[in-house]
Design a protein around this motif. Structure first.
Motif, mmCIF file in Angstrom:
data_model
loop_
_atom_site.group_PDB
_atom_site.id
_atom_site.type_symbol
_atom_site.label_atom_id
_atom_site.label_comp_id
_atom_site.label_asym_id
_atom_site.label_seq_id
_atom_site.Cartn_x
_atom_site.Cartn_y
_atom_site.Cartn_z
ATOM 1 N N THR A 41 -23.015 -59.466 34.522
ATOM 2 C CA THR A 41 -23.435 -59.653 33.195
ATOM 3 C C THR A 41 -24.754 -59.108 32.686
ATOM 4 O OG1 THR A 41 -21.585 -61.058 32.717
ATOM 5 C CG2 THR A 41 -23.245 -60.924 31.007
ATOM 6 N N GLN A 42 -25.750 -59.797 33.548
ATOM 7 C CA GLN A 42 -27.232 -59.547 33.450
ATOM 8 C C GLN A 42 -27.415 -57.918 33.359
ATOM 9 O OE1 GLN A 42 -29.366 -62.005 36.307
ATOM 10 N NE2 GLN A 42 -29.042 -63.940 34.901
ATOM 11 N N ASP A 43 -26.792 -57.365 34.740
ATOM 12 C CA ASP A 43 -27.128 -55.969 34.710
ATOM 13 C C ASP A 43 -26.450 -55.089 33.465
ATOM 14 O OD1 ASP A 43 -28.052 -53.825 36.330
ATOM 15 O OD2 ASP A 43 -25.968 -53.437 36.814
ATOM 16 N N VAL A 44 -25.318 -55.480 32.873
ATOM 17 C CA VAL A 44 -24.932 -54.993 31.972
ATOM 18 C C VAL A 44 -26.129 -55.039 30.702
ATOM 19 C CG1 VAL A 44 -23.205 -54.938 29.893
ATOM 20 C CG2 VAL A 44 -22.451 -55.305 32.172
ATOM 21 N N PHE A 45 -26.519 -55.992 30.474
ATOM 22 C CA PHE A 45 -27.608 -56.112 29.305
ATOM 23 C C PHE A 45 -28.902 -55.162 29.840
ATOM 24 C CE2 PHE A 45 -24.457 -59.106 27.727
ATOM 25 C CZ PHE A 45 -24.604 -58.932 26.521
ATOM 26 N N TYR A 46 -28.948 -55.326 30.911
ATOM 27 C CA TYR A 46 -30.244 -54.303 31.399
ATOM 28 C C TYR A 46 -29.933 -52.852 31.099
ATOM 29 C CZ TYR A 46 -33.034 -51.718 34.681
ATOM 30 O OH TYR A 46 -33.800 -50.663 35.128
ATOM 31 N N LYS A 47 -28.628 -52.763 31.433
ATOM 32 C CA LYS A 47 -28.390 -51.313 31.159
ATOM 33 C C LYS A 47 -28.217 -50.989 29.579
ATOM 34 C CE LYS A 47 -26.158 -50.370 35.724
ATOM 35 N NZ LYS A 47 -25.065 -50.118 36.431
#
Length: 165
Positions: A41-47
């Motif tokens: 989920t954190q990576d999704v928002f980073y992307k």
């Protein structure tokens, strides 16, 4: 989202507050691992921040869930874990959840018996309430084909569910 795409990152907090739980729950239902779901989920928002300029005024929700879907696939491809591992993780997660009522456990078990692509359609269309048009955009199909596929998958899910109770 358009203002975020243009560089106004102050508005990103609003998008995060609105969507992070939905993304997390989708990823959790797909993989069954809380820690992994949080990381993804954190990576999704980073992307979202990194690739914000690729957003082209379509459905933001489908764009964001497409990032989440791709992120999950990339994780399991990169780590060389077959999709069957996703089923095992999700099943273990159901067993570990003490507060889940018995019917929900049966439903989750039935969901885990579906192919990952079918399970994804059910979760996105029923749990995340993504419209057929948005799903079609996400998977590169037509709304009619998606509606038919979801209907078939729900019939399959019902049959599996009735066998587990």
């Amino acid at each position: 989202m358009q203002k975020v795409a243009e560089g106004n990152l102050d508005l990103l907090k609003i998008l995060f507050d609105r969507y992070h739980k939905h993304i997390y729950h989708f990823l959790y239902k797909m993989c069954g691992d809380r820690m992994l779901s949080e990381d993804l989920t954190q990576d999704v928002f980073y992307k979202l921040i990194k690739y914000r300029s690729s957003y082209k005024n379509g459905s933001f929700k489908s764009w964001l869930f497409t990032i989440a879907r791709n992120n999950l696939k990339t994780h399991f491809t990169r780590d060389h874990k077959p999709h069957e591992d996703i089923k095992v993780l999700a099943y273990k997660a159901v067993e570990e959840e003490d507060e889940i009522m018995e019917n929900n456990a049966h439903l989750q078990d039935a969901l885990n018996q579906l192919d990952p692509a079918d399970r994804e359609l059910v979760i996105l269309s029923r749990y995340k309430e993504i419209r057929y048009e948005e799903l079609a955009e996400m998977i590169g199909s037509t709304p009619g084909a998606v509606k038919t596929k979801v209907c078939r998958v729900l019939k399959k899910l019902k049959k599996i569910y009735l066998q587990t109770i």
